[in-house]
Structures are given as C-alpha cells and as structure tokens.
Design a protein around this motif. Sequence first.
Motif, PDB file in Angstrom:
ATOM      1  N   VAL A 224       0.837  -1.202   0.000  1.00 51.81           N
ATOM      2  CA  VAL A 224       0.000   0.000   0.000  1.00 51.81           C
ATOM      3  C   VAL A 224       0.871   1.250   0.000  1.00 51.81           C
ATOM      4  CG1 VAL A 224      -1.969  -1.103   1.086  1.00 51.81           C
ATOM      5  CG2 VAL A 224      -0.218  -0.066   2.518  1.00 51.81           C
ATOM      6  N   LYS A 225       2.185   1.032  -0.016  1.00 49.05           N
ATOM      7  CA  LYS A 225       3.120   2.152   0.085  1.00 49.05           C
ATOM      8  C   LYS A 225       2.811   3.280  -0.900  1.00 49.05           C
ATOM      9  CE  LYS A 225       7.803   2.605  -1.616  1.00 49.05           C
ATOM     10  NZ  LYS A 225       9.096   1.960  -1.871  1.00 49.05           N
ATOM     11  N   HIS A 226       2.689   2.941  -2.174  1.00 52.56           N
ATOM     12  CA  HIS A 226       2.503   3.995  -3.170  1.00 52.56           C
ATOM     13  C   HIS A 226       1.125   4.646  -3.069  1.00 52.56           C
ATOM     14  CE1 HIS A 226       6.025   1.987  -5.106  1.00 52.56           C
ATOM     15  NE2 HIS A 226       6.373   3.266  -5.139  1.00 52.56           N
ATOM     16  N   ALA A 227       0.135   3.863  -2.670  1.00 54.18           N
ATOM     17  CA  ALA A 227      -1.200   4.440  -2.496  1.00 54.18           C
ATOM     18  C   ALA A 227      -1.165   5.489  -1.384  1.00 54.18           C
ATOM     19  CB  ALA A 227      -2.204   3.335  -2.185  1.00 54.18           C
ATOM     20  N   LEU A 228      -0.480   5.184  -0.302  1.00 55.47           N
ATOM     21  CA  LEU A 228      -0.402   6.145   0.810  1.00 55.47           C
ATOM     22  C   LEU A 228       0.372   7.392   0.375  1.00 55.47           C
ATOM     23  CD1 LEU A 228       0.183   3.939   3.988  1.00 55.47           C
ATOM     24  CD2 LEU A 228      -1.941   4.561   2.838  1.00 55.47           C
ATOM     25  N   LEU A 229       1.469   7.178  -0.346  1.00 48.97           N
ATOM     26  CA  LEU A 229       2.244   8.334  -0.844  1.00 48.97           C
ATOM     27  C   LEU A 229       1.351   9.213  -1.725  1.00 48.97           C
ATOM     28  CD1 LEU A 229       5.691   6.712  -1.756  1.00 48.97           C
ATOM     29  CD2 LEU A 229       5.238   8.315   0.114  1.00 48.97           C
ATOM     30  N   ALA A 230       0.579   8.579  -2.607  1.00 53.92           N
ATOM     31  CA  ALA A 230      -0.277   9.345  -3.522  1.00 53.92           C
ATOM     32  C   ALA A 230      -1.303  10.156  -2.735  1.00 53.92           C
ATOM     33  CB  ALA A 230      -0.973   8.394  -4.499  1.00 53.92           C
ATOM     34  N   LEU A 231      -1.886   9.558  -1.706  1.00 51.20           N
ATOM     35  CA  LEU A 231      -2.888  10.278  -0.902  1.00 51.20           C
ATOM     36  C   LEU A 231      -2.240  11.443  -0.154  1.00 51.20           C
ATOM     37  CD1 LEU A 231      -4.942   7.241   0.452  1.00 51.20           C
ATOM     38  CD2 LEU A 231      -5.777   9.038  -1.089  1.00 51.20           C
ATOM     39  N   LEU A 232      -0.983  11.254   0.268  1.00 53.90           N
ATOM     40  CA  LEU A 232      -0.301  12.335   1.006  1.00 53.90           C
ATOM     41  C   LEU A 232       0.070  13.512   0.086  1.00 53.90           C
ATOM     42  CD1 LEU A 232       1.880  10.242   3.472  1.00 53.90           C
ATOM     43  CD2 LEU A 232      -0.050  11.725   4.048  1.00 53.90           C
ATOM     44  N   CYS A 233       0.048  13.283  -1.237  1.00 56.32           N
ATOM     45  CA  CYS A 233       0.278  14.399  -2.171  1.00 56.32           C
ATOM     46  C   CYS A 233      -0.776  15.494  -1.985  1.00 56.32           C
ATOM     47  CB  CYS A 233       0.205  13.919  -3.630  1.00 56.32           C
ATOM     48  SG  CYS A 233       1.641  12.980  -4.113  1.00 56.32           S
ATOM     49  N   GLU A 234      -1.949  15.107  -1.462  1.00 59.49           N
ATOM     50  CA  GLU A 234      -3.025  16.079  -1.274  1.00 59.49           C
ATOM     51  C   GLU A 234      -2.844  16.913  -0.019  1.00 59.49           C
ATOM     52  OE1 GLU A 234      -6.582  13.430  -3.304  1.00 59.49           O
ATOM     53  OE2 GLU A 234      -6.295  13.372  -1.140  1.00 59.49           O
ATOM     54  N   GLY A 235      -1.889  16.514   0.851  1.00 60.63           N
ATOM     55  CA  GLY A 235      -1.661  17.244   2.100  1.00 60.63           C
ATOM     56  C   GLY A 235      -1.475  16.271   3.248  1.00 60.63           C
ATOM     57  N   PRO A 236      -1.012  16.780   4.395  1.00 61.94           N
ATOM     58  CA  PRO A 236      -0.735  15.899   5.541  1.00 61.94           C
ATOM     59  C   PRO A 236      -1.998  15.200   6.044  1.00 61.94           C
ATOM     60  CG  PRO A 236       0.253  18.073   5.853  1.00 61.94           C
ATOM     61  CD  PRO A 236      -0.655  18.181   4.670  1.00 61.94           C
ATOM     62  N   ARG A 237      -1.827  13.948   6.466  1.00 59.45           N
ATOM     63  CA  ARG A 237      -2.948  13.177   7.031  1.00 59.45           C
ATOM     64  C   ARG A 237      -2.412  12.263   8.111  1.00 59.45           C
ATOM     65  NH1 ARG A 237      -5.530  12.279   1.472  1.00 59.45           N
ATOM     66  NH2 ARG A 237      -7.625  13.114   1.707  1.00 59.45           N
ATOM     67  N   TYR A 238      -3.280  11.823   9.017  1.00 56.76           N
ATOM     68  CA  TYR A 238      -2.853  10.814   9.993  1.00 56.76           C
ATOM     69  C   TYR A 238      -3.362   9.441   9.551  1.00 56.76           C
ATOM     70  CZ  TYR A 238      -7.486  11.529  12.189  1.00 56.76           C
ATOM     71  OH  TYR A 238      -8.832  11.639  12.429  1.00 56.76           O
ATOM     72  N   GLY A 239      -2.880   8.412  10.250  1.00 58.77           N
ATOM     73  CA  GLY A 239      -3.092   7.033   9.796  1.00 58.77           C
ATOM     74  C   GLY A 239      -4.534   6.668   9.488  1.00 58.77           C
ATOM     75  N   TYR A 240      -5.447   6.978  10.416  1.00 51.63           N
ATOM     76  CA  TYR A 240      -6.819   6.554  10.193  1.00 51.63           C
ATOM     77  C   TYR A 240      -7.445   7.276   8.998  1.00 51.63           C
ATOM     78  CZ  TYR A 240     -11.419   4.748  10.952  1.00 51.63           C
ATOM     79  OH  TYR A 240     -12.607   4.099  10.755  1.00 51.63           O
ATOM     80  N   GLU A 241      -7.076   8.540   8.839  1.00 52.98           N
ATOM     81  CA  GLU A 241      -7.576   9.306   7.679  1.00 52.98           C
ATOM     82  C   GLU A 241      -7.115   8.652   6.372  1.00 52.98           C
ATOM     83  OE1 GLU A 241      -7.973  14.028   8.509  1.00 52.98           O
ATOM     84  OE2 GLU A 241      -5.944  13.217   8.522  1.00 52.98           O
ATOM     85  N   LEU A 242      -5.873   8.191   6.371  1.00 51.62           N
ATOM     86  CA  LEU A 242      -5.339   7.540   5.167  1.00 51.62           C
ATOM     87  C   LEU A 242      -6.103   6.251   4.866  1.00 51.62           C
ATOM     88  CD1 LEU A 242      -1.528   8.101   5.746  1.00 51.62           C
ATOM     89  CD2 LEU A 242      -2.858   8.936   3.782  1.00 51.62           C
TER      90      LEU A 242
END
Lengths: 233, 188
Positions: B3-21
């Motif tokens: 899920v590494k790249h999916a999480l990186l892609a979501l973080l491109c939108e701005g900072p998030r914490y684990g549950y939000e991701l």
Amino acid sequence: MTAVLELRAATRTHGTGPTAVHALRGVDLVVRPGELVAVMGPSGSGKSSLLMLAGGLDASTSGEVLVEGVPLSGLDPAGLASLRRRAVGYVFQELNLLPALTAAENVALPLELDGVPGRAARELALRALDEVELAPAARRFPDELSGGEQQRVAIARALVGDRRLLLADEPTGALDSVTGEAVLELLRARVDAGAAAVLVTHEARHAAWADRVVFLRDGRLVDEARSAVGWTA
Amino acid sequence: MSVKHALLALLCEGPRYGYELKAAFEARTGDAWPLNVGQVYTTLARLERDGHVERDSEDVDGHVHYRLTDAGRRETRAWWDSEVTREAPPRDELAIKLALALTVPGVDVRDVLQRQRTATVRALQTHTRRRARLTSAQRDGTAPAGAGTTAAVLVLESLIFAAEAEVRWLDHCEARLLRTADPNGARP
C-alpha cells in the motif's frame, strides 16, 4: 407470500426410448414477488426449456408448473393463452416487435388481444413506455428506434398492465455493454417494484443483477449463488 | 501490492494521519480492499525510515500527521510514470488447482469448476450491488462531492470485469473438457 412461479419436479423429455433427449430433469424452483432469478448453464443444459415451461409455451412431461398458484396442466388451451397474456411478459433476444405498428401500438397489442378496449389499452401502453423513458417515442415505428430503444419497447410490452411474471431470454443479446446494463437496471427496478422475473443468460455480469443465480447442467439444477450483501446499504 | 505507493499518492493532497489515510484509501477503492490500520502505521514507519514521509504537526486529539518529503514526491512521480507489470503474474491458485485437478486421479473436475463458478458469481453479485449503491447515491445527489465516488465505481467495475472473465474462463474450461472427452465433438 404466494410464489409467482413454481416448478415442482418439472421434467421435459423429447422423444422416447434410447434416443430420448432429457431437456429438464426434475427441476424445483420457486420465484416470489420482488425476486429476480438468473439461470445460467452451458448450451443444451435446459435454460430455454425451463423458460418455455415457465411461460406455458411448452408443457412438462411430468411434474408441475404453477403460475400465480395456478397449475398450468389443469388449463385448456384457451385458459392457458389467457393466463399467458394476463400474467406473463416475455422478452426474447429476437424482439418480435411488429414493424407495421408504432411503439405504443406494439405495447398495447397484448392488452387488446386480451379484450382491453382500445383507448384504455393505449393509456396503459403510454404509461408503460413512460416507465422505460420512451414516452416521446410512442408514435415511432420500430425501424425508427435504436437497438436499445427497441429493447425497452419490448420490456414495456412485457410489463404492460398487471403482469407479475417477466421471463427474459438473453434480453441484452444484440446490445452494447452500457445499453445492456441499462436494460438490466430496468428489469431490476421492475422487480424491486414487486414483479417476479426469470432471466436466462450466459453473461455472468448480467446474472449478477439477480437475487439468486441458479446453475443448470444436463437438465438439472446443480447449484445456486446468492450474495449476502443487499441492494441497499 | 504494497500500500506504500497508495499512501504516498494520498499524502500528495496534504498531511494526514493514519486513520484518515485508511478511510481515504477505502472510500476511493470502493471498500474493495479494507486496510488494517496497523498495516497503515507499519507502512508509514517504513516510509519515514526511507525518508519518503516525515512527521508533521500533532492535532488537538493527539493524531500524528504525516507529510511527504521531496524524496517521497519523487517516488510517487516515479510510480505514476511506470506501468504495473503483467509479465510475471503472481501464482494463480485457481489455475494451479484446475491444472492439478485435471492431472491428479480421483477428482471430479466439473464439480471443482462448478463450485468455483458459484463462488465467483456470488462475488460478482456483491460487487454489482456495491456499485449499484454508489451509482444510485450519485443519481440521488447523496454521494460525497468530488471524483471519489466515480473512482470507487471504476474500481468495483475492475473487479466486475475480472470476475466475469474468470467465469468465462471456467465456462471455456468446461466446454473444452467436454469436447476432449468426446472426440467427435458432440455435446452430451
């Protein structure tokens, strides 16, 4: 709730002796109002035979077929024809729309054959066309409609009036995948509104719209798929 | 897939914490692959170790937000710019099972095929219903704004097409088996 369609050990054999062909062997199936049942199976497994028996277009060799609780074997040809027109709608791959009649006249035809006066039949036909979002095409002839529109006219004709049982044999046959899905959605909506339907298809993606998918092999029901996930959250 | 790249892609939108991701990943992929929140934090720890993310602020509820580093942004870019490889597919248990069922004595292959067909059609029903819920929410205007619902619908359709292909393959296997069993090619 009374089943709209019930097959009890329905058997259909063509011919006798060693050359007999066993199209259906002791099939039990119950379809209730609000239920869409899909039938899948390889060619020659008995799918179309099942639909012919269910619609009273063919008679079982043994066993019984009941439509709205009425055993079809107890009906004379006139009674059977009347039940077919009143209770059962058919959508086949060959649409069988009459080219010389408009969309509305095609839809009204089964009602008029059943003795509904012309004006009333026409009103019911327009309502049925409206349900499939084809009211504006009511006065057009089949050859002026696209394949998807013709299929919707066929569905309106199948469901016009108070028909409770809809039988569909590969209803999306000639349509592209998006139009085909729209036809399935329409079927689904009519079933959710209280009709019962049997859908024969070899397309798993279309069968997946059913509440239950039953599998035929060599004339027997061998298995059934039913998702635990409902249609609404 | 990791899920590494999916999480990186979501973080491109701005900072998030684990549950939000976890929630964002599941909403956009039609709940097709639920994520364990522990798995999210393990992945974030690895991404932090590799310098792809770093800890950002902590909110009033004590959630630690993560944000992308420049290296993380480059890693994400490289992911978009590369294709998903299909040349060496992962082992397919079903194909292996059928190959063995055919060659090991004492197995009724048609039963194996039918059991799988039923299971795959059941999965297809589930995907179809989930998609119907999403598309009807879109029609009624009750779906969340943005492209997230469309993304989830497309993911479910990917599963629908894959399941459909599997059923077709199973049908094909059965037809081929029957033909092989009868050299005249007649149907039973």
